[in-house]
Every structure is written in structure tokens, then in C-alpha cells.
Design an enzyme around this catalytic site. Structure first.
Site, mmCIF file in Angstrom:
data_model
loop_
_atom_site.group_PDB
_atom_site.id
_atom_site.type_symbol
_atom_site.label_atom_id
_atom_site.label_comp_id
_atom_site.label_asym_id
_atom_site.label_seq_id
_atom_site.Cartn_x
_atom_site.Cartn_y
_atom_site.Cartn_z
ATOM 1 N N HIS A 1 0.839 -1.099 -0.025
ATOM 2 C CA HIS A 1 -0.001 -0.163 -0.005
ATOM 3 C C HIS A 1 0.822 1.143 0.159
ATOM 4 O O HIS A 1 0.746 2.106 0.904
ATOM 5 C CB HIS A 1 -1.004 0.098 1.198
ATOM 6 C CG HIS A 1 -1.907 -1.156 1.055
ATOM 7 N ND1 HIS A 1 -2.710 -1.668 2.302
ATOM 8 C CD2 HIS A 1 -2.613 -1.380 0.161
ATOM 9 C CE1 HIS A 1 -3.471 -2.463 1.789
ATOM 10 N NE2 HIS A 1 -3.623 -2.398 0.659
ATOM 11 N N CYS B 1 0.379 -8.146 14.541
ATOM 12 C CA CYS B 1 1.800 -8.387 14.288
ATOM 13 C C CYS B 1 2.596 -7.538 15.307
ATOM 14 O O CYS B 1 2.238 -6.350 15.335
ATOM 15 C CB CYS B 1 2.357 -8.132 12.920
ATOM 16 S SG CYS B 1 4.165 -8.026 12.530
ATOM 17 N N GLU C 1 -5.317 -9.271 3.039
ATOM 18 C CA GLU C 1 -5.041 -10.527 4.152
ATOM 19 C C GLU C 1 -6.142 -11.155 4.797
ATOM 20 O O GLU C 1 -6.383 -12.345 4.722
ATOM 21 C CB GLU C 1 -4.190 -9.783 5.254
ATOM 22 C CG GLU C 1 -4.037 -10.633 6.363
ATOM 23 C CD GLU C 1 -3.453 -9.998 7.559
ATOM 24 O OE1 GLU C 1 -3.638 -10.618 8.589
ATOM 25 O OE2 GLU C 1 -2.771 -8.901 7.511
ATOM 26 N N HIS D 1 0.272 -9.818 1.718
ATOM 27 C CA HIS D 1 -1.216 -10.254 2.195
ATOM 28 C C HIS D 1 -1.540 -11.601 2.228
ATOM 29 O O HIS D 1 -2.606 -12.166 2.622
ATOM 30 C CB HIS D 1 -2.222 -9.228 1.469
ATOM 31 C CG HIS D 1 -1.881 -7.982 1.874
ATOM 32 N ND1 HIS D 1 -2.491 -6.927 0.980
ATOM 33 C CD2 HIS D 1 -1.265 -7.305 2.729
ATOM 34 C CE1 HIS D 1 -2.125 -5.697 1.539
ATOM 35 N NE2 HIS D 1 -1.470 -5.743 2.378
ATOM 36 N N ASN E 1 -2.467 0.398 8.647
ATOM 37 C CA ASN E 1 -1.785 0.630 9.916
ATOM 38 C C ASN E 1 -1.432 2.076 9.876
ATOM 39 O O ASN E 1 -1.039 2.553 10.853
ATOM 40 C CB ASN E 1 -0.448 -0.599 9.847
ATOM 41 C CG ASN E 1 0.545 -0.015 8.812
ATOM 42 O OD1 ASN E 1 1.674 0.787 9.034
ATOM 43 N ND2 ASN E 1 0.673 -0.712 7.788
ATOM 44 N N CYS F 1 3.826 -12.867 4.234
ATOM 45 C CA CYS F 1 4.243 -12.691 5.519
ATOM 46 C C CYS F 1 4.230 -13.938 6.231
ATOM 47 O O CYS F 1 3.088 -14.371 6.328
ATOM 48 C CB CYS F 1 3.617 -11.413 6.025
ATOM 49 S SG CYS F 1 4.071 -11.068 7.934
ATOM 50 N N SER G 1 4.478 -0.024 5.625
ATOM 51 C CA SER G 1 4.765 0.059 3.799
ATOM 52 C C SER G 1 5.501 1.006 3.401
ATOM 53 O O SER G 1 5.228 1.429 2.135
ATOM 54 C CB SER G 1 3.346 -0.497 3.088
ATOM 55 O OG SER G 1 2.333 0.665 3.295
#
Length: 291
Positions: free
Chosen positions: A44, A195, A131, A79, A225, A101, A266
Site C-alpha cells: 500500500h 503483528c 489479508e 497479504h 496501519n 508474510c 509499507s
């Protein structure tokens, strides 16, 4: 002007791994006639996507995986993707590089394992996020996605249920959802799969409280995020701005004595450096002091 960077900001491990996989594939294919695809936008961040496109990368939509063929390379983004799409890619004859990931892989495996045991898989996350879609694909039709504690109050909760989270979900929102579901079904199995990179960036940002006149959050506006970092910045500082590049920096920040900087998982390092350089080169506070 004094600039204070959060002690932790920018690329997380999963995003860095995906970008490095794409760059390596493009370098290997530099003189070839095949195509390097990313399965959906790799990350992103528009600046990174533009850079990859300029070097020859194309975006492959999951619904048309058959467009990739022998000799082509397809990179599965951090994702992840669904088993159905992964199967179609395997049948296409393309070389597949799985840059999912590891933490997302763990959630995919967990969803598959518990679904096979007959459990409902409740996912706390953004139902439109790649994701979340990939994890749902592993749950064999037993997945339910919720975004808020209010939704947790309304959904049906089978006796045999588990709760997992999108890796970039808000820790506080996950806690609220978990509290509601545990009250409604004390037997639910809860797995906090957020995470640590997400919470650590939040903690590092909170350390800037009271140290800066304004806080810049650098990252894609479609990054979950990054948006949550901005929400936190707005809560701890009277002046906060979400920017994608240095050119987006509001003029009022150039007149501040101290500016704090953080960046989403990102966001590449060069965008952070460019923002800091822009602030230093265009600072009005130093000029005003001289006057």
C-alpha cells in the site's frame, strides 16, 4: 527546526521481504522477454508501485490468474492469497514466488486447521483487506469477519469458535472485540495474531507525545496501519498530518520549532528521508530566529 523520528518506523519485515522479492525478480528478468507480475498491488504505497511499474512489473488481478504463462513470474504479496487462486497460478505454468508474510501464513494455517475441526473462524479485521480475504479462503466457508465490538455483540457465535485478527488490526479494537465475544461465549479460543510490528510502531509513536509541535505520519492513505498511526498521532498531538510524499507537507509544519515523524509499515526509507530533507530545507523557524 528540530526533527524527531520515532525510534521505529517504516518497512516491516514482511513488506521488506515482498519488495526485495519483486526487485530481485525484475533484476533477473531485465533482459528477458517474460513478464513479472505482482498478484494485486504489492504494497500500500504508490511511490513503490510506480517504481516497480517503471521497471516492468505488472499487476495481476486474482480473478485473471490465467493471464500469467510459462516463463512469467508471479509474486504473491505479503497479504497472501486464497488456496483457489494459488492453485490456478500453479496450473498456469508461471514461476510463483510466495512473499506472503510469515505471520499471515500462520493465520492461514490456523484458520484451515480449526475449520477442519468444525470450528467457526471469526476474524477481527477489515473485510475488504487482502489479508483477510486470503485467510477466509483457508477457512472452508466457516469464516466470519467483524470490524467492531458492536458487530461482535450482534453476530451468532457457535459454541465451537476461534477468534483471530488481521495482523495490522488495532490492538485496542481487538481487545474490545475479544472481551465481547468471551463474555458471550466463554469457551471461544482467542489468538491474538496482531503483528508486533504494528503495536511497536504505535508504542514508538506514543513516545513522541509532548516532544513536538506537530507530527507527520508518512505512508499510503489506503494503508490500514498508517491510518491507525495517524489516528494515534492526532490523539497525542494537536497538529498531525498524514502525507504520502514530502510535497504533501502542510505549510504550517514549516514554521514549527519541533516536528515528529513516523511512518507506516509499507513506507520505504527514501520517502522518510525526503520528508525530513524537505522540512530542513524549507524551515521557516530558523529564518524567523535570525530576524
Amino acid at each position: 527546526m528540530k526533527i524527531v523520528r520515532a525510534r521505529l518506523l517504516g518497512f516491516c519485515m514482511g513488506v521488506k521481504r515482498a519488495v526485495e522479492s519483486a526487485e530481485a525478480a525484475l533484476e533477473e528478468n531485465a533482459r528477458g522477454s517474460s513478464t513479472v507480475f505482482t498478484l494485486g498491488p504489492l504494497i500500500h504505497n504508490d511511490a513503490v508501485l510506480r517504481s516497480l511499474k517503471e521497471r516492468g512489473a505488472e499487476i495481476l488481478d486474482a480473478s485473471s490468474a490465467e493471464k500469467a504463462g510459462n516463463g512469467d513470474t508471479v509474486i504473491i504479496r505479503a497479504h497472501g492469497t486464497t488456496p483457489e487462486v494459488a492453485s490456478r497460478l500453479a496450473e498456469s505454468g508461471a514461476k510463483v514466488i510466495d512473499a506472503t508474510c510469515p505471520r499471515v501464513h500462520q493465520s492461514q494455517k490456523r484458520a484451515a486447521e480449526w475449520a477442519k475441526k468444525g470450528f467457526a473462524v471469526i476474524i477481527a479485521g477489515d473485510r475488504n483487506h487482502g489479508e483477510v480475504a486470503s485467510i477466509c479462503g483457508y477457512a472452508e466457508g466457516r469464516a466470519v469477519v467483524i470490524e467492531t465490538a458492536a458487530e461482535a455483540e450482534q453476530i451468532s457465535i457457535p459454541e465451537k469458535s476461534i477468534l483471530i485478527a488481521q495482523t495490522t488490526f488495532s490492538p485496542s479494537e481487538f481487545e474490545q472485540i475479544s472481551r465481547v465475544l468471551c463474555r458471550r461465549n466463554p469457551g471461544i479460543q482467542v489468538f491474538n495474531s496482531i503483528c508486533p510490528a504494528t503495536s511497536k510502531r504505535q508504542d514508538a509513536l506514543r513516545e513522541l507525545e509532548g516532544t513536538a509541535d506537530g507530527i507527520l505520519v508518512i505512508g499510503g492513505k489506503n494503508s490500514a496501519n498508517t491510518r491507525r498511526l495517524f489516528e494515534t498521532a492526532a490523539n497525542i498531538c494537536g497538529k498531525a498530518a498524514l502525507i504520502e510524499t514530502a510535497e504533501d507537507i502542510p505549510g504550517e509544519f514549516l514554521a514549527m520549532e519541533t516536528v515528529g515523524i513516523t511512518a507506516g509499515a509499507s513506507t520505504p526509507g527514501f520517502l522518510i528521508d525526503e520528508a525530513e530533507s524537505f522540512l530542513r530545507e524549507n524551515s521557516q523557524s530558523a529564518e524567523n530566529k535570525v530576524r
